[in-house]
Each structure stands twice: as C-alpha cells, then as structure tokens.
Design an enzyme around this catalytic site. Structure first.
Site, PDB file in Angstrom:
ATOM      1  N   ALA A 195       0.770  -1.536  -0.156  1.00 41.48           N
ATOM      2  CA  ALA A 195      -0.281   0.202  -0.348  1.00 41.48           C
ATOM      3  C   ALA A 195       0.535   1.183   0.490  1.00 41.48           C
ATOM      4  CB  ALA A 195      -0.660   0.097   1.239  1.00 41.48           C
ATOM      5  N   ALA A 196       2.258   1.297   0.783  1.00 43.74           N
ATOM      6  CA  ALA A 196       2.512   2.501   0.449  1.00 43.74           C
ATOM      7  C   ALA A 196       3.388   3.295  -0.659  1.00 43.74           C
ATOM      8  CB  ALA A 196       3.944   1.928   1.365  1.00 43.74           C
ATOM      9  N   PRO A 197       2.801   4.678  -1.110  1.00 39.70           N
ATOM     10  CA  PRO A 197       2.843   5.580  -0.056  1.00 39.70           C
ATOM     11  C   PRO A 197       1.148   5.800   0.750  1.00 39.70           C
ATOM     12  CG  PRO A 197       3.623   6.391  -1.554  1.00 39.70           C
ATOM     13  CD  PRO A 197       3.799   5.046  -2.113  1.00 39.70           C
ATOM     14  N   LYS A 237      -3.084   4.392  -4.092  1.00 39.75           N
ATOM     15  CA  LYS A 237      -4.421   3.317  -4.581  1.00 39.75           C
ATOM     16  C   LYS A 237      -5.506   3.474  -3.120  1.00 39.75           C
ATOM     17  CE  LYS A 237      -2.097   2.012  -8.402  1.00 39.75           C
ATOM     18  NZ  LYS A 237      -0.837   2.522  -7.469  1.00 39.75           N
ATOM     19  N   GLU A 274       1.485  -2.734   4.221  1.00 41.36           N
ATOM     20  CA  GLU A 274       2.910  -2.200   3.282  1.00 41.36           C
ATOM     21  C   GLU A 274       4.223  -3.569   4.593  1.00 41.36           C
ATOM     22  OE1 GLU A 274       4.725  -1.187   0.884  1.00 41.36           O
ATOM     23  OE2 GLU A 274       6.185  -1.175   1.873  1.00 41.36           O
ATOM     24  N   ARG A 329       8.901   2.301   5.358  1.00 37.43           N
ATOM     25  CA  ARG A 329       7.514   2.902   4.013  1.00 37.43           C
ATOM     26  C   ARG A 329       5.813   3.241   5.133  1.00 37.43           C
ATOM     27  NH1 ARG A 329       8.247   3.144  -1.312  1.00 37.43           N
ATOM     28  NH2 ARG A 329       6.454   3.108  -1.821  1.00 37.43           N
ATOM     29  N   ASP A 347      -0.976  -4.020  -5.787  1.00 37.53           N
ATOM     30  CA  ASP A 347      -0.071  -3.366  -6.529  1.00 37.53           C
ATOM     31  C   ASP A 347       1.134  -3.473  -6.697  1.00 37.53           C
ATOM     32  OD1 ASP A 347       0.048  -1.198  -8.375  1.00 37.53           O
ATOM     33  OD2 ASP A 347       0.109   0.448  -6.597  1.00 37.53           O
ATOM     34  N   CYS A 368       3.435  -0.836 -12.439  1.00 39.25           N
ATOM     35  CA  CYS A 368       3.643   0.317 -13.369  1.00 39.25           C
ATOM     36  C   CYS A 368       4.648  -0.619 -14.735  1.00 39.25           C
ATOM     37  CB  CYS A 368       3.705   1.348 -12.846  1.00 39.25           C
ATOM     38  SG  CYS A 368       4.780   0.863 -11.134  1.00 39.25           S
TER      39      CYS A 368
HETATM   40  N1  SAM Z   1       0.027   0.768  -4.436  1.00 44.70           N
HETATM   41  C1  SAM Z   1       1.146   1.397  -3.827  1.00 44.70           C
HETATM   42  C2  SAM Z   1      -0.071   3.676  -4.051  1.00 44.70           C
HETATM   43  O1  SAM Z   1      -0.570   3.365  -4.527  1.00 44.70           O
HETATM   44  O2  SAM Z   1       0.709   4.350  -3.484  1.00 44.70           O
HETATM   45  C3  SAM Z   1       2.196   1.921  -5.180  1.00 44.70           C
HETATM   46  C4  SAM Z   1       2.697   0.594  -4.031  1.00 44.70           C
HETATM   47  S1  SAM Z   1       4.076  -0.025  -4.873  1.00 44.70           S
HETATM   48  C5  SAM Z   1       4.563   0.316  -6.246  1.00 44.70           C
HETATM   49  C6  SAM Z   1       4.913  -1.957  -4.289  1.00 44.70           C
HETATM   50  C7  SAM Z   1       5.098  -1.088  -3.009  1.00 44.70           C
HETATM   51  O3  SAM Z   1       5.132  -2.842  -2.646  1.00 44.70           O
HETATM   52  C8  SAM Z   1       5.778  -0.708  -2.525  1.00 44.70           C
HETATM   53  O4  SAM Z   1       5.488   0.131  -1.337  1.00 44.70           O
HETATM   54  C9  SAM Z   1       7.199  -1.755  -1.856  1.00 44.70           C
HETATM   55  O5  SAM Z   1       8.062  -1.972  -0.730  1.00 44.70           O
HETATM   56  C10 SAM Z   1       6.160  -3.008  -1.823  1.00 44.70           C
HETATM   57  N2  SAM Z   1       6.985  -4.566  -1.158  1.00 44.70           N
HETATM   58  C11 SAM Z   1       8.056  -4.344  -1.653  1.00 44.70           C
HETATM   59  N3  SAM Z   1       8.223  -5.751  -1.410  1.00 44.70           N
HETATM   60  C12 SAM Z   1       6.804  -6.328  -1.125  1.00 44.70           C
HETATM   61  C13 SAM Z   1       6.969  -7.471  -0.970  1.00 44.70           C
HETATM   62  N4  SAM Z   1       7.363  -8.763  -1.216  1.00 44.70           N
HETATM   63  N5  SAM Z   1       5.159  -7.483  -0.744  1.00 44.70           N
HETATM   64  C14 SAM Z   1       4.209  -7.135  -0.557  1.00 44.70           C
HETATM   65  N6  SAM Z   1       4.884  -6.072  -1.363  1.00 44.70           N
HETATM   66  C15 SAM Z   1       5.960  -5.540  -1.058  1.00 44.70           C
END
Ligand code: SAM
Length: 456
Positions: free
Chosen positions: A113-115, A118, A136, A141, A180, A233
C-alpha cells in the site's frame, strides 16, 4: 528532456509496439502530466486547489494541473483535501465500480500500500460500512502510508506491516484484494530516472518471480465471489500477461472483462489492460481483474477481547462526544501507552478477528489521551472526517497556515482560550492550545514542513 532507454528495453518495446514505438519514445521525451485526486469527504471550493484544472476521464475526482506547483507549500494538501496521484492509476476506480455495481459493505486489503495512493482511492470509493486494511511490508515505508491515510481522514481505514504470507490465517476473508505489485517500473521512466538506472533483464525476471509469490499468497485471501485486482507500472509480458495467465490457469481465478470506452485508448492485452503514455495522459500502467469463484469463506470464531488493547471507561466514552460528530458510531480502545484509538462500532467483530489472527494486530486511528480529567487530542483526530463540527477553530490564511505547518507558535490575539483547530479554507490542519499568554502548536514534529517557506 529525452530519456536514455536501456538497449534491451528498447528492443523489447519495439517488438511490443511495432510502428507505434516512435510515438511511445516521443511521449517519454515530454513532461509528465501532473494530476491530483480530490478527497470527496473534504470538499474545498473551486479554485482553492489550483486554477486551470482539467478532468481525468476515468475518475470523477481526478484532475490534471497545468503545471507542477510546490505541493509542500499548499496547506490544502496537508489537510488531506487532495492526493497527488499519477492519472493512469486512478483507472482502478472504474474497475471497482464495474465489478461491484451494488453498494454493500466490503472488506478490502491493499497488500502493497505505501505510500497510499491506491488506498486513499479505495477509501473514497468503498461503500458505507466497509473496512480497508492498508498493508506495507517495508517498515520504513509505513510512516508515510499512515500519514497519508491520517490526512485522508477515513475512520474505517487501518494499517499493518506484514509479509503477504503472514496473512495466511485470513484465507477467504477479503472481498477485494489489491496487489499493486513492486515491479520493474518501466512505466515510470519519464517521471523517475532511478527506474531507468535500476532496469535490467534480470531485474524484470526477479520482479516477475516475486510478484508470483505475492499473488500466490493474495489469491487465498479472496472470499468466494471476491475480486483480486493486480496492477503494475510496467509493460513487459513477464510481469504482466504471464502473471495474469498464471492466475487464471494455475490459480483458478476467473478473469473479469472490463468495459472501457474505446476513446480512452487503453489497450486490451487479453486478460489485462495496458495504458501507454503515447495513448493516455498518464504514465504506463497495467491492470487485470479476477473473480474468485471457488474456495471457502473465512471460518473464524467470534472473539470477545483484544489482545493488548482495553476498553476506555464509560465516563471517558461519554467525553468523546465533545470531540466527535457522532461519537456513538465508534468504539474506543486504550493502548498500553494510554493512547486512545477509535474504530467504527459496526467493524468491531472484524477488528477483533484481525487482532486475534494477525501476529501484531493492526493500527487503528489515534484520537488522543486522557490525562486525569483532561483529554489531549491527537493529530489524526484533527484530520478525521468524523471530528465534531462544533469545536473552536481559527481560520488561517496561507501564510499563517504555513507557519503553523512549520510548527511555529502563532500570535493570534483574538483567539479563544483552550484547544483550537488550525483551519485553512475550511479544512483542519492540526491542534493549537491557547494558554492566554502564548499559543502552543501541537503539530507532531515529524509532520512539520522542513523547507524554507519564506524563500519560495
Ligand atoms: N500501492 C501504492 C500506491 O498506490 O501508493 C504503491 C505500491 S508500490 C507499486 C509497491 C509496494 O510494494 C512498495 O511499497 C513496496 O515497498 C512493496 N513491496 C516490496 N516488496 C514486497 C513484497 N515482497 N510483498 C509485498 N509488497 C512488497
């Protein structure tokens, strides 16, 4: 400003886009559009955000700005009046609307979810009575995620920090699970030069395998009839189409065909959909929606007590009506450090389940702390959309608002004594306390603006 594309990426995109590759490359050399999504629960008058807004086609509260302002210097941003979000990702609202045309309460999980882009979109879209858990895994984060959700102000939104596999006890619980996913970020090349530097064929492969691990955990959490929403993305088939096909074939999910107007120029990729910067006014974004048509719903036992949280006294509960518009709609718990938390009473059993099933429970909205007979309100209460409208406030102009957000002590000779809300254009910024001879600023230290507000 031309983006220097890695050779292997260029070859792949040429193969993917054919004759359209030059248009794609030309789009990457243009300035990225700037867009915001307004908070429907914190309305501001037209013109209070910016002038010259133009609508994002696929989101009723989405707008493009003619140029990028310094958002840090806009008090409306700090008050949660809008979220700065890349326009393509706002498409998820359309997907949700199509999959759930009827308004009934849903339990939603945003797994990465971070930041909070969504999650804030989900919070605004979810029907009355719903629950949203914004998770997250990366601890560093979580702070920004919580801040953004506090700003957004919804009391039905909770936060956690777990690896997707740690949710195993919640199988079949959520009506909506959004993945996401962390990805190779090809769609962000125009906005973020780091994404270009980090790109490699191996990184794409690593992202694709990591996404499958996350998706495998996510699929199990979806209730029968529920939705798994996958997005990245990026453009490559390893992270997008191949994972979507794997979800349908190996995980038994049913793809949802979406009805997206042809004039939006979103490309149908079989099981999912791709947005390209030469076709839409936004960055590269892929999304695919699936229904879980099999499996069993969550089989949890009703729970009575929270593990580490205790109810507040009746007297303290009665005092909450001074601070909230409809205090009876909520229940209140106290943490071992005495902080009082609130959540909608209708979600009590769900929160008990989350508290008892997840190793560390979830974070709920902080409202304050009782110190003897006094109540010290917390910052998230000031930003809550459920705060009482009868509390004393001072409406501040932009300069004074920025001074407040810099955590300076303001001099306001005519202000009433006691707790006061600092407000800008009708939106709360935080708490002050007027002691008569001085006005204390209760903005949390970590929230203060660090840039020099006078030199810009
Ligand atoms: N959904 C967020 C938004 O709309 O602001 C953006 C999310 S970003 C595309 C992907 C996120 O997945 C990051 O915050 C990252 O830290 C987290 N992430 C990294 N490794 C992960 C894992 N193994 N499992 C789940 N999430 C992970």
């Amino acid at each position: 400003m031309a983006v220097h594309l890695p050779e292997a990426f260029r070859e792949r995109m040429q193969a993917q886009l054919g004759d359209n590759f030059e248009a794609f490359r030309a789009a990457l050399a243009t300035e990225p559009p700037v867009s915001i999504r307004l908070n429907p629960a914190k309305p501001v008058a037209e013109g209070d955000v910016a002038t010259g807004l133009s609508p994002v086609l696929w989101h009723p509260q989405g707008y493009y700005l003619p140029e990028r302002p310094v958002f840090t210097l806009d008090p409306v941003f700090h008050a949660g009046g809008y979220y700065v979000q890349e326009a393509s990702s706002m498409i998820l609202e359309k997907v949700l609307r199509q999959v759930f045309p009827r308004q009934h309460p849903l339990k939603a999980l945003d797994l990465s979810a971070a930041p909070g882009g969504k999650s804030t979109l989900l919070a605004s879209w979810l029907p009355e009575g719903s629950l949203l858990l914004a998770n997250e895994v990366i601890r560093s984060r979580v702070t920004i995620l919580k801040e953004n959700l506090d700003r957004w102000g919804y009391s039905n939104t909770f936060t956690s920090s777990y690896d997707p596999e740690s949710f195993a006890g919640m199988n079949g619980y959520f009506d909506v699970v959004l993945v996401d996913a962390p990805c190779s970020g090809e769609g962000l090349f125009r906005k973020d030069p780091d994404a270009v530097n980090e790109w490699s064929v191996d990184h794409v492969q690593m992202c694709s395998s990591r996404q499958r691990r996350i998706l495998a955990a996510a699929v199990k959490l979806v209730a029968p009839g529920g939705l798994l929403l996958y997005s990245t993305c990026t453009y490559n088939e390893f992270e997008n189409e191949q994972n979507a096909e794997w979800l349908a074939r190996e995980q038994g999910l049913t793809p949802v065909e979406l009805d997206l107007p042809a004039e939006w120029d979103i490309v149908n990729k079989g099981l999912g959909y791709q947005m390209y910067p030469h076709l839409v006014r936004g960055e590269g974004f892929y999304f695919a929606a699936f229904r879980q048509m099999r499996g069993f719903g969550f089989q949890g036992k009703p729970q009575r007590n929270f593990t580490k949280l205790i109810p507040i006294s009746r007297k303290q509960e009665a005092a909450m009506s001074d601070w909230l518009e409809d205090a009876d709609k909520f229940f209140y718990l106290q943490r071992p450090d005495d902080t009082v938390l609130m959540a909608p009473a209708s979600l009590r059993q769900d929160l008990l389940t989350l508290d008892r099933t997840l190793p560390q429970g979830v974070w709920m909205r902080e409202v304050g702390e009782f110190k003897g007979k006094d109540f010290i309100p917390a910052h998230p209460l000031a930003l809550s959309i459920d705060i009482s409208s009868d509390l004393p406030y001072v409406e501040l102009d932009r300069d004074l608002s920025l001074q407040f957000l810099k955590k300076e002590n303001l001099i306001l000779p005519d202000a009433p004594k006691g707790w006061l809300l600092a407000r800008h254009r009708g939106l709360n910024l935080g708490w002050m306390k007027n002691l008569g001879n001085r006005m204390n600023n209760y903005l949390p230290k970590d929230w203060r603006i660090r840039m020099d507000i006078r030199e810009v």
